[in-house]
Design an enzyme around this catalytic site. Structure first.
Site, PDB file in Angstrom:
ATOM      1  N   HIS A 157     -25.870  19.744 140.965  1.00 32.35           N
ATOM      2  CA  HIS A 157     -27.223  19.507 141.486  1.00 32.35           C
ATOM      3  C   HIS A 157     -27.794  20.774 142.124  1.00 32.35           C
ATOM      4  O   HIS A 157     -28.210  20.782 143.273  1.00 32.35           O
ATOM      5  CB  HIS A 157     -27.209  18.373 142.514  1.00 32.35           C
ATOM      6  CG  HIS A 157     -26.829  17.044 141.948  1.00 32.35           C
ATOM      7  ND1 HIS A 157     -27.499  16.452 140.901  1.00 32.35           N
ATOM      8  CD2 HIS A 157     -25.827  16.201 142.273  1.00 32.35           C
ATOM      9  CE1 HIS A 157     -26.939  15.296 140.619  1.00 32.35           C
ATOM     10  NE2 HIS A 157     -25.912  15.125 141.425  1.00 32.35           N
ATOM     11  N   CYS A 158     -27.821  21.830 141.358  1.00 37.06           N
ATOM     12  CA  CYS A 158     -28.246  23.142 141.852  1.00 37.06           C
ATOM     13  C   CYS A 158     -29.360  23.643 140.947  1.00 37.06           C
ATOM     14  O   CYS A 158     -29.445  23.276 139.773  1.00 37.06           O
ATOM     15  CB  CYS A 158     -27.035  24.094 141.806  1.00 37.06           C
ATOM     16  SG  CYS A 158     -27.388  25.807 142.224  1.00 37.06           S
ATOM     17  N   GLY A 159     -30.204  24.492 141.472  1.00 36.55           N
ATOM     18  CA  GLY A 159     -31.239  25.091 140.644  1.00 36.55           C
ATOM     19  C   GLY A 159     -30.672  25.921 139.496  1.00 36.55           C
ATOM     20  O   GLY A 159     -31.348  26.151 138.501  1.00 36.55           O
ATOM     21  N   TYR A 160     -29.417  26.343 139.633  1.00 38.73           N
ATOM     22  CA  TYR A 160     -28.772  27.125 138.580  1.00 38.73           C
ATOM     23  C   TYR A 160     -27.978  26.264 137.595  1.00 38.73           C
ATOM     24  O   TYR A 160     -27.400  26.797 136.640  1.00 38.73           O
ATOM     25  CB  TYR A 160     -27.836  28.172 139.200  1.00 38.73           C
ATOM     26  CG  TYR A 160     -28.574  29.251 139.957  1.00 38.73           C
ATOM     27  CD1 TYR A 160     -29.309  30.224 139.292  1.00 38.73           C
ATOM     28  CD2 TYR A 160     -28.531  29.285 141.347  1.00 38.73           C
ATOM     29  CE1 TYR A 160     -29.980  31.212 139.986  1.00 38.73           C
ATOM     30  CE2 TYR A 160     -29.207  30.275 142.053  1.00 38.73           C
ATOM     31  CZ  TYR A 160     -29.929  31.225 141.368  1.00 38.73           C
ATOM     32  OH  TYR A 160     -30.593  32.206 142.061  1.00 38.73           O
ATOM     33  N   THR A 161     -27.945  24.965 137.801  1.00 40.71           N
ATOM     34  CA  THR A 161     -27.176  24.072 136.936  1.00 40.71           C
ATOM     35  C   THR A 161     -27.515  24.243 135.451  1.00 40.71           C
ATOM     36  O   THR A 161     -26.602  24.164 134.616  1.00 40.71           O
ATOM     37  CB  THR A 161     -27.339  22.598 137.384  1.00 40.71           C
ATOM     38  OG1 THR A 161     -26.848  22.497 138.741  1.00 40.71           O
ATOM     39  CG2 THR A 161     -26.566  21.648 136.511  1.00 40.71           C
TER      40      THR A 161
END
Length: 176
Positions: free
Chosen positions: A57-61
């Site tokens: 659940h990360c912007g980099y996922t």
């Protein structure tokens, strides 16, 4: 006689690969959303690796997609892409089944993913303890460590360096 020779040769090859494996990879950890464990030396000893700390659940996922593309492109050349799920930055799914869904269903990941563990600080798993000592601890999710076949960190790439980055791909190709 031939069976004995083949069995002896297999043991010799696996023993020499295992003996060449660095201490920090001489560990077993559980795969993501699985009861199966992987011993890093037995599975990946003597191979170059791209090791990544991940979170679902990360912007980099979305980098999972590019990491899978690198895995597909370079696996026949010997590169191992290895992901370590972690909640150290509070962005991993609380339910491991949900984290696995993000990896395997949403992004089609086929490279080995390890169940959530710590990747920084005193509680870091043994692999990341060594990576951190050789380079630097991840400051966020999706740090990438390019490691040669002997276990030495060749280069560290921060979260902002995407898997499709020319600089990362050039480093991988130089290593291979």
């Amino acid at each position: 006689m031939i069976r004995f020779f083949i069995a002896s040769l297999t043991v010799l090859i696996s023993t020499s690969a295992f003996a060449a494996c660095p201490d920090f990879l001489d560990h077993s950890m559980r795969k993501l959303h699985s009861k199966e464990e992987v011993n890093f030396c037995q599975a990946f000893g003597g191979k170059p690796m791209l090791i990544v700390n991940t979170a679902s659940h990360c912007g980099y996922t979305p980098q999972f997609e590019g990491l899978e593309a690198l895995h597909q492109k370079y696996q026949d050349d010997g590169l191992v892409v290895l992901g370590f799920a972690s909640d150290d930055f509070r962005q991993e799914a609380k339910d491991e089944a949900k984290a696995a869904e993000v990896c395997y269903v949403n992004y089609g990941v086929t490279f080995t993913m390890i169940a959530p563990s710590h990747v920084k600080g005193e509680q870091a798993n043994p692999v990341f303890q060594s990576l951190n000592a050789q380079s630097q601890a991840p400051g966020w999710n999706f740090n990438k460590y390019l490691v040669d076949a002997s276990g030495r960190v060749i280069q560290h790439f921060g979260s902002n360096t995407g898997p499709d980055s020319n600089v990362l791909e050039t480093a991988i190709e130089s290593l291979l």
